[in-house]
Design a protein around this motif. Structure first.
Motif, mmCIF file in Angstrom:
data_model
loop_
_atom_site.group_PDB
_atom_site.id
_atom_site.type_symbol
_atom_site.label_atom_id
_atom_site.label_comp_id
_atom_site.label_asym_id
_atom_site.label_seq_id
_atom_site.Cartn_x
_atom_site.Cartn_y
_atom_site.Cartn_z
ATOM 1 N N GLU A 35 5.372 66.593 -21.276
ATOM 2 C CA GLU A 35 6.278 67.321 -20.056
ATOM 3 C C GLU A 35 7.669 66.511 -20.167
ATOM 4 O O GLU A 35 8.694 66.924 -19.628
ATOM 5 N N GLY A 36 7.633 65.136 -20.012
ATOM 6 C CA GLY A 36 8.789 64.448 -19.825
ATOM 7 C C GLY A 36 9.665 64.555 -21.021
ATOM 8 O O GLY A 36 10.858 64.938 -20.824
ATOM 9 N N SER A 37 9.372 64.879 -22.207
ATOM 10 C CA SER A 37 10.222 65.124 -23.320
ATOM 11 C C SER A 37 10.961 66.401 -23.155
ATOM 12 O O SER A 37 12.199 66.463 -23.458
ATOM 13 N N ALA A 38 9.933 67.556 -22.655
ATOM 14 C CA ALA A 38 10.664 68.773 -22.667
ATOM 15 C C ALA A 38 11.515 68.579 -21.258
ATOM 16 O O ALA A 38 12.697 69.376 -21.690
ATOM 17 N N ALA A 39 11.238 68.007 -20.349
ATOM 18 C CA ALA A 39 12.192 67.801 -19.146
ATOM 19 C C ALA A 39 13.723 67.299 -19.567
ATOM 20 O O ALA A 39 14.492 67.815 -19.435
ATOM 21 N N PHE A 40 13.676 66.415 -20.538
ATOM 22 C CA PHE A 40 14.841 65.791 -21.143
ATOM 23 C C PHE A 40 15.600 66.818 -21.877
ATOM 24 O O PHE A 40 16.899 66.867 -21.906
ATOM 25 N N TRP A 41 14.843 67.638 -22.537
ATOM 26 C CA TRP A 41 15.481 68.534 -23.685
ATOM 27 C C TRP A 41 16.045 69.712 -22.402
ATOM 28 O O TRP A 41 17.111 70.007 -22.930
ATOM 29 N N HIS A 42 15.436 70.007 -21.337
ATOM 30 C CA HIS A 42 15.890 70.901 -20.560
ATOM 31 C C HIS A 42 17.223 70.628 -19.983
ATOM 32 O O HIS A 42 18.176 71.358 -19.679
#
Lengths: 81, 209
Positions: free
Chosen positions: B185-192
């Protein structure tokens, strides 16, 4: 793949195409319209893809507040405020 | 004494537990994690201030900024927006599939996320090459100074995002490796966040000046 994500993606695509098309048109309130479309896209990404709709209201207010502040200062800077 | 059974770490159990534990309504646990959201807030503030400074420079010399802006390719900018948003769509689906304990689908969606991110970079390289060929470089004028600084800084974020997603992909591929949903989820948040920065840059730099 969730229905919500598919709908969000569809709406984001429509908003992107509209922004691209209206930017070359000479219509009244063009800049506020483009900024509004950008804000709607940012809210689509944050609240749907990033799931901030589930977050504490503090974060929702922070996101919407940031967008209002950014658009407000942008319009003032462009002499439209 | 009974025989002791060794329990193999399972990413799915780990993911299941993580989902039950996270209480998103708590102000300290926004989706993606507090630390990531502090970074996102910092990044959006930095880019936001830089864009506002650009607008105040534009107010000093509106003709120069408008004529310079007209030399940008709005079609490429629009396609780049479509590519990044589509990449974000697949990222959101990757997170969803991992929560459903569906590794193979999640892996496929993550590969699509990275593919669209790479396509964004390819188009950006084409755009940059055309600008350099036309002699529109960083010291051409104030507009192109801001254009290069802001868009290139965003490109660096996309590259870092792709590296982070590669580590997530590596984690998903290793079947016996525990995979914490918190990290995904942290990685996804960075990507978003890369999407969000671009959604701020695109209208101001390409459309309204």
């Amino acid at each position: 793949m969730t229905k919500r994500n598919i709908i969000t993606w569809g709406v984001l695509m429509i908003l992107t195409v509209i922004a691209g098309l209206v930017s070359s048109a000479s219509i009244p309130f063009l800049i506020p319209i483009i900024l509004l479309l950008a804000c709607l896209k940012i809210m689509g990404v944050t609240f749907s893809f990033m799931e901030m709709r589930k977050a504490n209201p503090f974060w929702k207010v922070l996101i919407v507040g940031y967008l209002i502040l950014f658009c407000g200062i942008t319009l003032i800077a462009l002499g439209m405020g | 004494m009974g025989e002791r059974r060794e329990i193999k770490p399972s990413c799915f159990d780990e993911i299941g537990r993580m989902n039950q534990q996270i209480e998103y309504k708590n102000v300290f646990y926004p989706p993606g994690g507090l630390l990531l959201w502090m970074i996102i807030a910092l990044e959006l503030t930095t880019f936001g201030i830089a864009l506002l400074v650009m607008l105040f420079f534009a107010k000093e010399d509106p003709v120069l900024f408008h004529e310079s802006r007209l030399q940008l390719n709005v079609t490429i900018g629009t396609i780049n927006t479509v590519l990044l948003l589509t990449s974000g769509f697949f990222m959101a689906n990757t997170v969803h599939e991992l929560r459903q304990n569906n590794r193979s689908k999640a892996q496929r969606y993550l590969l699509l996320t990275m593919l669209f991110g790479l396509l964004f970079l390819v188009l950006k390289v084409i755009e940059y090459a055309a600008k350099i060929e036309a002699g529109l470089v960083m010291d051409t004028n104030d507009f192109f100074g801001f254009y290069w600084m802001l868009t290139f800084f965003h490109v660096i974020h996309v590259i870092v995002g792709l590296v982070i997603l590669s580590t997530v992909l590596w984690g998903i591929r290793k079947a016996n490796q525990p995979l914490k949903m918190e990290h995904v989820e942290g990685s996804a948040a960075f990507w978003h966040m890369c999407d969000l920065i671009w959604l701020l840059l695109f209208p101001v730099i390409y459309l309204i000046l």
